[in-house]
Enzyme design. Structure first.
Site, PDB file in Angstrom:
ATOM      1  N   SER A 140       0.836  -1.190   0.000  1.00 26.51           N
ATOM      2  CA  SER A 140       0.000   0.000   0.000  1.00 26.51           C
ATOM      3  C   SER A 140       0.879   1.252   0.000  1.00 26.51           C
ATOM      4  O   SER A 140       1.737   1.407  -0.875  1.00 26.51           O
ATOM      5  CB  SER A 140      -0.950  -0.047   1.205  1.00 26.51           C
ATOM      6  N   ARG A 210     -11.977   6.256  10.141  1.00 24.96           N
ATOM      7  CA  ARG A 210     -11.580   4.850  10.107  1.00 24.96           C
ATOM      8  C   ARG A 210     -12.665   3.982   9.470  1.00 24.96           C
ATOM      9  O   ARG A 210     -12.361   3.046   8.714  1.00 24.96           O
ATOM     10  CB  ARG A 210     -11.299   4.352  11.533  1.00 24.96           C
ATOM     11  N   ASP A 317      -8.908  -6.205  -4.905  1.00 28.86           N
ATOM     12  CA  ASP A 317      -8.462  -4.944  -4.306  1.00 28.86           C
ATOM     13  C   ASP A 317      -8.897  -3.804  -5.221  1.00 28.86           C
ATOM     14  O   ASP A 317      -8.284  -3.540  -6.247  1.00 28.86           O
ATOM     15  CB  ASP A 317      -6.940  -4.956  -4.140  1.00 28.86           C
ATOM     16  N   HIS A 350      -8.261  -5.057  -0.389  1.00 28.49           N
ATOM     17  CA  HIS A 350      -6.947  -4.457  -0.140  1.00 28.49           C
ATOM     18  C   HIS A 350      -6.244  -5.103   1.047  1.00 28.49           C
ATOM     19  O   HIS A 350      -5.015  -5.218   1.069  1.00 28.49           O
ATOM     20  CB  HIS A 350      -7.103  -2.952   0.085  1.00 28.49           C
ATOM     21  N   ASP A 351      -6.999  -5.536   2.039  1.00 23.86           N
ATOM     22  CA  ASP A 351      -6.417  -6.148   3.238  1.00 23.86           C
ATOM     23  C   ASP A 351      -5.667  -7.444   2.940  1.00 23.86           C
ATOM     24  O   ASP A 351      -4.959  -7.964   3.809  1.00 23.86           O
ATOM     25  CB  ASP A 351      -7.506  -6.429   4.276  1.00 23.86           C
TER      26      ASP A 351
END
Length: 379
Positions: A140, A210, A317, A350-351
């Site tokens: 990232s 968040r 992602d 994405h994680d």
């Protein structure tokens, strides 16, 4: 590690008397050839692997990747993790004292960029005696730093591993960051970034920031699989709100499982992350664009890179989509660079770059095995 000397910044400002927190793993070979720098993403730190004695749940954020016998084997490599300047996990940042004013920096902390972080990391490596890196790696935002290393210090990098990253942010990504920032700066407890002196924290804004970010880190498939449209066990249809005001303006009522999950993530984040740091780091994400100085021509921008590359992306992602990694691959191939590319079919969004996909770990492990072989180590 403390640095008294002034560090010039890309903005034209500078910073002095700053500190960088770092951790090291493994041993540096006598010829100093086996150093690997790990660059962290937005809310991570220098604690990339291992656990702290006597502290539960203190695993490093890439502990599944780095350690003895793991993909990046610390029995072979000397791994360095550095907390970025401006972060809130030990390195000098907005929560610290400005030596020029004697007051907390707060909103007066200077703007920092990916390039500034790389320059600061290079200074730390100089003190550690690491002149050349076997590899620099990040996911990232950390991947952007790894890419920038190959452009700012091409003679110091032999391999770059760029995971789930991009050569710059899309307008959509910048938009998500801006909405999150607005949630913070419009929180009544923000006080124009000088909330420390008021004894408050803009937790409401941090929670929303968040929650927005977390939505973008997960794929739609994972969200549906984990939560779907499930109501919480304590909520029944008979207990649904009968008017908008019953739930729209309530801070307590949580009906769907996904709502509970997002609020939990937001609450945790607001307890440990600094609001000014969030603004600072998301801006650094927005600003990164090595092709800008070349009229948007990424191939020209990457012409100065000389090392070998591994790029990894994940099919679901959508925040840093595979096509963005392929842009980097094409630009490197245009310059006839040595490039390997893996596109992992993983459902996690994405994680995925933080998770234990065996194909992903296999690609990284094999790549570092080859680096070890180059260095004359036993496989």
């Amino acid at each position: 590690m403390h640095f008294a000397a002034v560090l010039p910044l890309q903005s034209g400002a500078s910073i002095r008397d700053y500190s960088l927190s770092y951790e090291i793993y493994g041993r540096l070979k006598a010829d100093k050839s086996n150093a690997v720098l790990i660059c962290h993403a937005l809310n991570a730190s220098h604690h990339v692997a291992g656990v702290y004695a006597g502290q539960e749940k203190s695993e490093g954020w890439w502990d599944n990747m780095i350690g003895p016998g793991k993909a990046i084997d610390t029995d072979k490599f000397f791994v360095v993790g550095v907390n970025n300047l401006g972060s809130c996990f030990g390195s000098t940042g907005p929560m610290n004292i400005n030596p020029d004013s004697g007051r907390v920096y707060g909103a007066d902390f200077p703007v920092v960029t990916v390039e500034d972080w790389v320059n600061a990391q290079a200074r730390l490596l100089d003190v550690l005696g690491v002149e050349s890196l076997a590899a620099v790696m990040g996911g990232s935002l950390g991947g952007m730093q790894a890419l920038s290393w190959t452009l700012q210090y091409p003679e110091r990098v032999r391999h770059a591993v760029v995971v789930a990253s991009a050569p710059n942010l899309t307008a959509e990504n910048i938009a998500f960051n801006e909405v999150a920032r607005r949630a913070i700066v419009t929180d009544p407890d923000f006080h124009a970034g000088h909330f420390y002196g008021h004894g408050v924290i803009p937790k409401r804004g941090l929670r929303i920031a968040r929650m927005i970010g977390h939505i973008t880190y997960l794929s739609d498939d994972v969200m549906n699989e984990k939560f779907g449209r499930q109501l919480r066990a304590t909520v029944s249809l008979a207990g649904e709100a009968t008017r908008v005001g019953d739930y729209l303006y309530s801070t307590q009522e949580i009906e769907f499982q996904i709502e509970s999950y997002l609020r939990h993530q937001g609450d945790k984040f607001a307890e440990y992350f600094d609001a000014n740091t969030y603004l600072l780091i998301t801006r650094a994400l927005d600003y990164f664009d090595p092709a800008r100085a070349y009229g948007g021509d990424l191939s020209r921008a990457l012409a100065s890179a000389t090392c070998k590359f591994l790029l990894v992306s994940f099919t679901t992602d959508w925040r840093f989509a595979p096509k963005r990694s392929r842009e980097i691959v094409k630009a490197l191939l245009d310059n006839r660079r040595d490039v390997s590319y893996a596109e992992i079919d993983a459902p996690h969004g994405h994680d995925a770059f933080l998770l234990d996909d065996p194909r992903y770990m296999g690609v990284i492990g094999s790549y570092f095995d080859n680096i070890a072989k180059e260095l004359g180590m036993k496989r």
